[in-house]
Design a protein around this motif. Structure first.
Motif, PDB file in Angstrom:
ATOM      1  N   GLU A 214     -11.604  -0.450 -12.103  1.00 22.59           N
ATOM      2  CA  GLU A 214     -10.386  -0.552 -11.297  1.00 22.59           C
ATOM      3  C   GLU A 214     -10.688  -0.369  -9.818  1.00 22.59           C
ATOM      4  OE1 GLU A 214      -6.522  -1.156 -10.218  1.00 22.59           O
ATOM      5  OE2 GLU A 214      -7.495  -1.530 -12.150  1.00 22.59           O
ATOM      6  N   GLN A 218      -9.973  -3.103  -6.937  1.00 23.44           N
ATOM      7  CA  GLN A 218      -9.191  -2.792  -5.732  1.00 23.44           C
ATOM      8  C   GLN A 218      -9.978  -3.100  -4.470  1.00 23.44           C
ATOM      9  OE1 GLN A 218      -7.668   1.193  -5.827  1.00 23.44           O
ATOM     10  NE2 GLN A 218      -6.333   0.829  -7.596  1.00 23.44           N
ATOM     11  N   GLN A 222      -9.036  -5.786  -1.614  1.00 27.61           N
ATOM     12  CA  GLN A 222      -8.889  -5.355  -0.219  1.00 27.61           C
ATOM     13  C   GLN A 222      -9.768  -6.180   0.705  1.00 27.61           C
ATOM     14  OE1 GLN A 222      -9.678  -1.210   0.392  1.00 27.61           O
ATOM     15  NE2 GLN A 222      -9.297  -1.287   2.575  1.00 27.61           N
TER      16      GLN A 222
END
Length: 249
Positions: A214, A218, A222
């Motif tokens: 995860e 992320q 980003q």
């Protein structure tokens, strides 16, 4: 039955003045302690008649107010005397999910090196760590997570105390799971990895793997969002050439 404000105040004052330099007050304190021990024994007999753990916790929650004034008085007095009533109430507070209330007693108990009642068969630090961890994990499973700051405080006050590695691992796991629920994934993984180092059977391997995936996801998202697309060059507009007129002669 709840104490009247007057009796609660009197109980707190007597408990707070447990000092050997005041013999009269010291005797009152001893008598007060004996009364509280008898009350605790009666309450424990009541709890033994209950088979359901859930029901026991509910009953403890109704009994705890009877000890508030006494506990406040002991903590205020700061005598540091061994107190089985105080230590039992600390555990009851943890059992009922009041980790913040339990920590008020725990910090005092560890500072004064108070011992747990014999029936618990564990050191004070070990008992606090394990009970707080169990309560925190149960709260997370019931979708009512404990504030990670509370488990962080438990870690802080027990970090230099000797205890079984499995117990410390459970506490670190509880804190890591709390951070995970709070969205602090990187910090959560750090605590979960440390828990795994202490106890490879603590049940966090898959959680670590899922969380690391995860985190990567992320980070990728980003980075993609941070990529600035090249600015488009505005289409050239056809403009008629400007003809400069010759000056008049």
């Amino acid at each position: 039955m709840a104490l009247s404000p007057f009796r609660a105040h009197k109980q707190r004052v007597i408990a707070a003045h447990g000092r050997a330099d005041i013999p009269e007050m010291d005797n009152k304190t001893a008598n007060q302690y004996e009364l509280m021990l008898m009350q605790l024994a009666e309450h424990r007999r009541k709890l033994k008649l209950i088979q359901s753990i859930e029901r026991k916790i509910e009953v403890k929650r109704t009994l705890l107010p009877d000890y508030v004034a006494y506990v406040d008085g002991v903590l205020e007095g700061g005598s540091g005397r061994q107190d089985d009533v105080l230590m039992t109430i600390m555990i009851w507070r943890i059992d009922t999910g009041d980790i913040a209330g339990a920590l008020q007693i725990a910090e005092y108990a560890i500072h004064h090196d108070l011992q747990t009642p014999d029936r618990y068969e564990r050191s004070t630090a070990c008992l606090i760590a394990e009970e707080a961890a169990d309560t925190s994990i149960k709260a997370i499973e019931s979708q009512n997570p404990v504030d990670p700051e509370l488990t962080a405080r438990v870690i802080a006050i027990t970090q230099d105390k000797d205890m079984f590695d499995q117990v410390r691992a459970k506490l670190l796991k509880a804190h890591g799971l709390g951070l995970l629920k709070a969205g602090s994934l990187v910090s959560a993984v750090d605590y979960l990895k440390r828990a795994l180092e202490l106890d490879e059977k603590c049940g966090v391997k898959k959680i670590i793997e899922q969380t690391e995936r995860e985190i990567k996801k992320q980070n990728s998202t980003q980075q993609a969002e941070e990529v600035v697309a090249p600015e488009e060059t505005p289409a050239a507009q056809d403009e008629a050439p400007v003809v400069q007129e010759a000056p008049a002669s």
